[in-house]
Design a protein around this motif. Structure first.
Motif, short mmCIF file in Angstrom:
data_model
loop_
_atom_site.label_atom_id
_atom_site.label_comp_id
_atom_site.label_asym_id
_atom_site.label_seq_id
_atom_site.Cartn_x
_atom_site.Cartn_y
_atom_site.Cartn_z
N CYS A 19 0.84 -1.21 0.00
CA CYS A 19 0.00 0.00 0.00
C CYS A 19 0.86 1.25 0.00
CB CYS A 19 -0.92 0.02 1.22
SG CYS A 19 -2.09 -1.35 1.30
N MET A 20 1.89 1.25 0.86
CA MET A 20 2.77 2.41 0.93
C MET A 20 3.45 2.65 -0.41
SD MET A 20 4.55 2.29 4.68
CE MET A 20 4.57 0.55 5.07
N LYS A 21 3.89 1.58 -1.05
CA LYS A 21 4.57 1.71 -2.34
C LYS A 21 3.63 2.32 -3.38
CE LYS A 21 6.72 -0.94 -6.02
NZ LYS A 21 7.02 -2.27 -6.54
N LEU A 22 2.42 1.79 -3.50
CA LEU A 22 1.49 2.31 -4.50
C LEU A 22 1.10 3.75 -4.18
CD1 LEU A 22 -0.13 1.81 -7.07
CD2 LEU A 22 -1.99 0.93 -5.63
N ARG A 23 0.82 4.05 -2.92
CA ARG A 23 0.45 5.42 -2.56
C ARG A 23 1.59 6.38 -2.85
NH1 ARG A 23 -2.22 5.50 3.22
NH2 ARG A 23 -2.36 7.70 2.70
N PHE A 24 2.82 5.98 -2.58
CA PHE A 24 3.98 6.82 -2.89
C PHE A 24 4.09 7.05 -4.40
CE2 PHE A 24 8.45 7.53 -3.92
CZ PHE A 24 8.69 8.67 -3.18
N GLN A 25 3.91 5.98 -5.18
CA GLN A 25 4.00 6.10 -6.64
C GLN A 25 2.92 7.02 -7.19
OE1 GLN A 25 3.78 1.95 -7.71
NE2 GLN A 25 5.99 1.81 -7.95
N LEU A 26 1.79 7.10 -6.52
CA LEU A 26 0.69 7.94 -7.00
C LEU A 26 0.78 9.38 -6.51
CD1 LEU A 26 -2.31 5.48 -6.58
CD2 LEU A 26 -1.10 6.07 -8.70
N LEU A 27 1.73 9.65 -5.59
CA LEU A 27 1.86 10.99 -5.03
C LEU A 27 1.96 12.09 -6.08
CD1 LEU A 27 4.29 11.07 -1.97
CD2 LEU A 27 2.00 12.02 -2.13
N PRO A 59 -2.97 -3.40 -1.54
CA PRO A 59 -4.04 -2.51 -1.96
C PRO A 59 -4.99 -3.19 -2.94
CG PRO A 59 -2.05 -1.98 -3.17
CD PRO A 59 -1.69 -3.05 -2.18
N THR A 60 -6.25 -2.91 -2.75
CA THR A 60 -7.27 -3.24 -3.72
C THR A 60 -7.83 -1.90 -4.18
OG1 THR A 60 -7.82 -5.43 -2.85
CG2 THR A 60 -9.56 -4.28 -4.05
N VAL A 61 -8.04 -1.77 -5.46
CA VAL A 61 -8.50 -0.49 -6.02
C VAL A 61 -9.71 -0.76 -6.91
CG1 VAL A 61 -7.83 1.54 -7.36
CG2 VAL A 61 -6.09 0.28 -6.07
N THR A 62 -10.72 0.10 -6.80
CA THR A 62 -11.80 0.04 -7.78
C THR A 62 -11.63 1.21 -8.72
OG1 THR A 62 -13.35 1.26 -6.36
CG2 THR A 62 -13.46 -1.15 -6.28
N VAL A 63 -11.81 0.93 -9.99
CA VAL A 63 -11.73 1.94 -11.04
C VAL A 63 -13.05 1.86 -11.81
CG1 VAL A 63 -10.52 2.73 -13.10
CG2 VAL A 63 -9.23 1.67 -11.22
N GLY A 64 -13.86 2.89 -11.64
CA GLY A 64 -15.18 2.85 -12.27
C GLY A 64 -15.97 1.64 -11.83
N GLY A 65 -15.80 1.24 -10.56
CA GLY A 65 -16.52 0.10 -10.02
C GLY A 65 -15.87 -1.24 -10.29
N ARG A 66 -14.81 -1.28 -11.08
CA ARG A 66 -14.13 -2.53 -11.41
C ARG A 66 -12.97 -2.75 -10.44
NH1 ARG A 66 -15.94 0.09 -15.70
NH2 ARG A 66 -16.84 -1.03 -17.45
N PRO A 71 -2.79 -4.00 -7.73
CA PRO A 71 -2.32 -3.60 -9.07
C PRO A 71 -1.01 -2.83 -9.01
CG PRO A 71 -3.91 -2.02 -8.30
CD PRO A 71 -3.84 -3.10 -7.24
N SER A 72 -0.27 -2.89 -10.10
CA SER A 72 0.90 -2.00 -10.24
C SER A 72 0.37 -0.62 -10.63
CB SER A 72 1.84 -2.52 -11.33
OG SER A 72 1.22 -2.40 -12.61
N LYS A 73 1.22 0.38 -10.51
CA LYS A 73 0.84 1.73 -10.92
C LYS A 73 0.45 1.73 -12.40
CE LYS A 73 2.60 6.40 -11.62
NZ LYS A 73 3.79 7.25 -11.58
#
Length: 92
Positions: A19-27, A59-66, A71-73
């Motif tokens: 989670c930390m890795k993905l959140r950092f990449q999205l900063l 991390p689990t992410v929903t994108v437009g409900g999917r 996931p990777s960045k």
């Protein structure tokens, strides 16, 4: 809780290195998203279990409900481009 059906929701938990890795990449990306801490949100945790084979995989992410589990960045931004392009802010 299935998250935002048009935008992006990031389900995470404290101390999760993925989670930390993905959140950092999205900063520094232009992605707008909502964060849900599954340790504080029982509905969020139940949703993650429902899409991750009964596990609280984050991390689990929903994108437009999917849902996307861990996931990777690159995978996330590709899904955003296809299913929730409005979640990207325009450059100033």
């Amino acid at each position: 809780m299935s998250g935002d059906q048009t935008g992006v929701v990031l389900y995470w938990r404290p101390l999760c290195t993925f989670c930390m890795k993905l959140r950092f990449q999205l900063l520094f990306s232009r992605l707008r998203y909502t964060k849900v801490n599954i340790w504080r949100d029982p509905e969020g945790a139940a949703f993650v279990r429902s899409v991750a084979g009964g596990n609280e995989t984050v991390p689990t992410v929903t994108v437009g409900g999917r849902p996307l589990v861990n996931p990777s960045k690159k995978e996330l931004l590709r899904a955003v481009a296809a299913h929730a392009p409005g979640s990207m802010t325009s450059r100033a």
